[in-house]
Design a protein around this motif. Structure first.
Motif, short mmCIF file in Angstrom:
data_model
loop_
_atom_site.label_atom_id
_atom_site.label_comp_id
_atom_site.label_asym_id
_atom_site.label_seq_id
_atom_site.Cartn_x
_atom_site.Cartn_y
_atom_site.Cartn_z
N ASP A 20 0.84 -1.20 0.00
CA ASP A 20 0.00 0.00 0.00
C ASP A 20 0.87 1.25 0.00
N ARG A 21 1.91 1.24 0.82
CA ARG A 21 2.83 2.38 0.90
C ARG A 21 3.60 2.54 -0.41
N LEU A 22 4.10 1.44 -0.94
CA LEU A 22 4.85 1.50 -2.20
C LEU A 22 4.01 2.11 -3.31
N PHE A 23 2.78 1.65 -3.45
CA PHE A 23 1.93 2.14 -4.52
C PHE A 23 1.43 3.56 -4.26
N ASP A 24 1.43 3.96 -2.99
CA ASP A 24 1.07 5.33 -2.64
C ASP A 24 2.18 6.29 -3.05
N PRO A 34 0.95 -8.14 -10.19
CA PRO A 34 -0.34 -8.76 -10.56
C PRO A 34 -1.50 -8.07 -9.85
N ASP A 35 -2.68 -8.22 -10.42
CA ASP A 35 -3.88 -7.67 -9.78
C ASP A 35 -4.11 -8.32 -8.42
N ASP A 36 -3.97 -9.64 -8.38
CA ASP A 36 -4.14 -10.37 -7.12
C ASP A 36 -2.78 -10.44 -6.44
N MET A 37 -2.64 -9.73 -5.34
CA MET A 37 -1.35 -9.57 -4.67
C MET A 37 -1.10 -10.62 -3.58
N ILE A 38 -1.99 -11.57 -3.38
CA ILE A 38 -1.83 -12.53 -2.29
C ILE A 38 -0.50 -13.28 -2.40
N GLN A 40 2.12 -12.52 -4.24
CA GLN A 40 3.22 -11.56 -4.21
C GLN A 40 3.59 -11.18 -2.78
N ARG A 41 2.58 -10.95 -1.96
CA ARG A 41 2.83 -10.61 -0.55
C ARG A 41 3.50 -11.78 0.17
N ARG A 42 3.08 -12.99 -0.12
CA ARG A 42 3.68 -14.16 0.50
C ARG A 42 5.15 -14.27 0.09
N LYS A 43 5.44 -14.05 -1.18
CA LYS A 43 6.82 -14.12 -1.66
C LYS A 43 7.69 -13.05 -1.00
N LEU A 44 7.14 -11.85 -0.85
CA LEU A 44 7.89 -10.77 -0.20
C LEU A 44 8.29 -11.17 1.22
N MET A 45 7.33 -11.67 1.98
CA MET A 45 7.61 -12.00 3.37
C MET A 45 8.56 -13.19 3.49
N ALA A 46 8.45 -14.14 2.59
CA ALA A 46 9.38 -15.28 2.60
C ALA A 46 10.79 -14.80 2.26
N MET A 47 10.91 -13.89 1.30
CA MET A 47 12.21 -13.36 0.93
C MET A 47 12.81 -12.57 2.09
N LEU A 48 12.02 -11.73 2.73
CA LEU A 48 12.52 -10.96 3.87
C LEU A 48 12.97 -11.87 5.01
#
Length: 132
Positions: A20-24, A34-38, A40-48
Motif C-alpha cells: 500500500d505504501r509502495l503504490f502510494d 499482478p492484480d491479485d497480490m496474495i 506476491q505478498r507471500r513471496k515478499l515476506m518469505a524473501m525478507l
C-alpha cells in the motif's frame, strides 16, 4: 489464536502495509505487479525472512539476491526503483515495530537494505549504477 497464526497475520498485515505504501509513493510501479497480490505478498515476506536469517552470512544470501535482481529486470524494475522500495520497506518496519523502531534499529535496517540493494543493482544493471 496460536502463535503460528498470529505470525502469519502479522506477516500478511506487514506485506499489505508495504505494498500500500509502495503504490502510494510510486503509483507507476503498480503496473509491474499482478492484480491479485496474495502470492506476491507471500513471496515478499518469505524473501525478507530469508534475508534476515542470512544476514550473518551474506555469502549465503547474495547469490539468491542477485538472481532475484536479474528476474526483476524482466518485470520492468529499474535501478531507480530500489530507493523507493527501500523507503516503503523502512516505513513499514517503523510502523510495525512502533516503539521498537529505535535510531539504532533504523540505522541497522537502512544499512542492511543499502548493502543488499546496492549488490542487487550491480548484479542486474552493472556496477556503475549501484553507486548512483
Amino acid at each position: 489464536m496460536d502463535v503460528a497464526a498470529a505470525d502469519k497475520l502479522t506477516s500478511e498485515a506487514a506485506a499489505v502495509l508495504f505494498y500500500d505504501r509502495l503504490f502510494d509513493i510510486a503509483p507507476q510501479m503498480r503496473a509491474m505487479f499482478p492484480d491479485d497480490m496474495i502470492e506476491q505478498r507471500r513471496k515478499l515476506m518469505a524473501m525478507l525472512a530469508g534475508v534476515v536469517k542470512g544476514l550473518g552470512n551474506l555469502e549465503q544470501v547474495l547469490p539468491a539476491a542477485g538472481a532475484l535482481a536479474k528476474r526483476h529486470v524482466s518485470y520492468g524494475a529499474k535501478a531507480e526503483h530500489y530507493p523507493v522500495v527501500g523507503a516503503a520497506l523502512l516505513w513499514t518496519l517503523e510502523k510495525g515495530l512502533a516503539d521498537g523502531w529505535t535510531p539504532e534499529v533504523a540505522d541497522a535496517w537502512g544499512t542492511a537494505y543499502g548493502t543488499l540493494s546496492g549488490y542487487m543493482i550491480s548484479e542486474a544493471y552493472g556496477r556503475s549504477q549501484a553507486g548512483e
